[in-house]
Design a protein around this motif. Structure first.
Motif, mmCIF file in Angstrom:
data_model
loop_
_atom_site.group_PDB
_atom_site.id
_atom_site.type_symbol
_atom_site.label_atom_id
_atom_site.label_comp_id
_atom_site.label_asym_id
_atom_site.label_seq_id
_atom_site.Cartn_x
_atom_site.Cartn_y
_atom_site.Cartn_z
ATOM 1 N N LYS A 2 0.840 -1.202 0.000
ATOM 2 C CA LYS A 2 0.000 0.000 0.000
ATOM 3 C C LYS A 2 0.874 1.251 0.000
ATOM 4 O O LYS A 2 1.819 1.340 0.770
ATOM 5 C CB LYS A 2 -0.833 0.041 1.278
ATOM 6 C CG LYS A 2 -1.971 -0.941 1.321
ATOM 7 C CD LYS A 2 -2.717 -0.748 2.632
ATOM 8 C CE LYS A 2 -3.783 -1.814 2.798
ATOM 9 N NZ LYS A 2 -4.455 -1.730 4.097
ATOM 10 N N TYR A 4 0.388 5.240 0.589
ATOM 11 C CA TYR A 4 -0.607 6.232 0.993
ATOM 12 C C TYR A 4 -0.434 7.560 0.246
ATOM 13 O O TYR A 4 0.659 8.084 0.141
ATOM 14 C CB TYR A 4 -0.558 6.453 2.507
ATOM 15 C CG TYR A 4 -1.350 5.387 3.234
ATOM 16 C CD1 TYR A 4 -2.713 5.551 3.477
ATOM 17 C CD2 TYR A 4 -0.750 4.191 3.604
ATOM 18 C CE1 TYR A 4 -3.465 4.560 4.101
ATOM 19 C CE2 TYR A 4 -1.491 3.186 4.225
ATOM 20 C CZ TYR A 4 -2.848 3.380 4.472
ATOM 21 O OH TYR A 4 -3.582 2.390 5.060
ATOM 22 N N LYS A 7 -3.859 11.067 4.128
ATOM 23 C CA LYS A 7 -4.321 10.470 5.392
ATOM 24 C C LYS A 7 -4.868 11.580 6.274
ATOM 25 O O LYS A 7 -4.227 12.618 6.435
ATOM 26 C CB LYS A 7 -3.125 9.837 6.109
ATOM 27 C CG LYS A 7 -3.196 8.312 6.220
ATOM 28 C CD LYS A 7 -1.987 7.770 6.964
ATOM 29 C CE LYS A 7 -1.962 6.254 6.898
ATOM 30 N NZ LYS A 7 -0.832 5.658 7.549
ATOM 31 N N SER A 12 -8.626 8.060 4.435
ATOM 32 C CA SER A 12 -7.283 7.979 3.863
ATOM 33 C C SER A 12 -7.406 7.407 2.453
ATOM 34 O O SER A 12 -8.389 6.733 2.129
ATOM 35 C CB SER A 12 -6.375 7.111 4.729
ATOM 36 O OG SER A 12 -6.948 5.843 4.887
ATOM 37 N N TYR A 14 -5.159 5.264 -0.436
ATOM 38 C CA TYR A 14 -3.917 4.576 -0.782
ATOM 39 C C TYR A 14 -4.036 3.928 -2.158
ATOM 40 O O TYR A 14 -5.142 3.752 -2.689
ATOM 41 C CB TYR A 14 -3.515 3.562 0.296
ATOM 42 C CG TYR A 14 -4.444 2.385 0.477
ATOM 43 C CD1 TYR A 14 -5.462 2.401 1.428
ATOM 44 C CD2 TYR A 14 -4.293 1.227 -0.307
ATOM 45 C CE1 TYR A 14 -6.303 1.314 1.607
ATOM 46 C CE2 TYR A 14 -5.128 0.127 -0.131
ATOM 47 C CZ TYR A 14 -6.135 0.170 0.815
ATOM 48 O OH TYR A 14 -6.970 -0.901 0.981
#
Ligand SMILES: Nc1ncnc2c1ncn2[C@@H]1O[C@H](COP(=O)(O)OP(=O)(O)O)[C@@H](O)[C@H]1O
Ligand SMILES: [Mg+2]
Length: 255
Positions: A2, A4, A7, A12, A14
């Motif tokens: 993952k 990101y 966030k 969030s 990803y």
């Protein structure tokens, strides 16, 4: 693996297997998530070239929306990297907005209805100011152009060549999309640019004048929307925005 992209407390985003997955906090209102997915699909149906919605799911009690991943920096990141090219970037940003304003979908919420509800719900506004704002809002022309509602450099993803020239551009985060008056969406972005870059930057002015030039729109016509979009945004209750928004709302008295 993952990776990101964003966030915060409530959500969030990803990337995984070339898909962008937006995960909402456990307490996030389910209908807000489903509304975001449906609204995004309606923008796709309008014929705008945006990352396609692929899936809505619940995993470990958390709702998520999966869409195609678009490779590339946000416009904010590109402006930071090549500040000298800001004028050209703003022009590209406006051109893309003008291109999606040509589209529409009758199933989207009507912007004026939404703004009426928002302005009505603001408790901190004086009743006379509210009345003035609502009278002005209701006198504005009805249009059915696609409005993004949160069109700002963080929601714009681009691909650029080695010198920083934009080759492709698209937008994400269509949860606030509506059908309405193009100038209202321009006034809204102008405020977002003021909030992002501050009063000293010439980016907001450049943005609004580029739109007016390219579409032959009078600046005063876009200005009329400023107090209205500023008031509507007050409903977000962001303490750090309050002062600037109230300044723009008060402009209503001077026109
Ligand atoms: N489909 C996508 N492809 C590439 N990046 C994305 C995609 N969706 C979101 N992002 C990135 O994640 C960030 C946050 O997503 P966004 O939908 O704007 O969430 P928020 O509601 O928190 O603003 C965006 O600013 C963008 O950088
Ligand atoms: Mg966003």
């Amino acid at each position: 693996m993952k990776k990101y992209l964003a966030k915060s407390k409530l959500k969030s985003v990803y990337v995984e297997n070339n898909k962008a997955i937006k995960v909402f906090d456990k307490n996030y209102n389910k209908s807000d998530v489903l509304y975001e997915a449906l609204n995004t699909a309606r923008v796709e149906d309008a014929g705008v070239n945006i990352p396609k919605l692929l899936e809505v799911a619940v995993t470990d009690g958390k709702w998520s929306i999966t869409s195609e991943y678009v490779e590339g920096p946000t416009l904010t990141q590109l402006i930071e990297k090549y500040p000298d090219k800001a004028d050209d970037y703003i022009k590209k940003m406006v051109e893309y907005q003008i291109s999606f304003q040509k589209k529409s979908n009758p199933l989207l919420l009507v912007l004026k209805d939404k703004m009426n509800r928002q302005i009505n719900s603001i408790e901190q506004l004086d009743n006379s100011v509210k009345y003035e704002l609502l009278t002005r809002l209701n006198s504005m022309k009805n249009h059915t152009k696609l409005c993004h509602g949160d069109y700002c450099p963080d929601n714009i993803i681009v691909s650029a060549d080695a010198k920083g020239n934009i080759e492709e551009i698209t937008a994400v985060d269509w949860v606030h999309a509506t059908q309405g008056n193009a100038s209202a969406d321009i006034a809204n972005t102008f405020l977002l640019l003021k909030l992002q870059f501050g009063d000293k930057s010439d980016i907001p002015e450049k943005y609004i004048s580029t739109f007016c030039e390219l579409t032959n729109t009078k600046r005063s016509y876009v200005n009329e929307w400023l107090p209205l979009v500023a008031a509507a945004r007050l409903t977000k209750n962001k303490e750090e925005e309050k002062e600037l928004l109230e300044q723009w709302i008060n402009v209503v008295d001077f026109q």
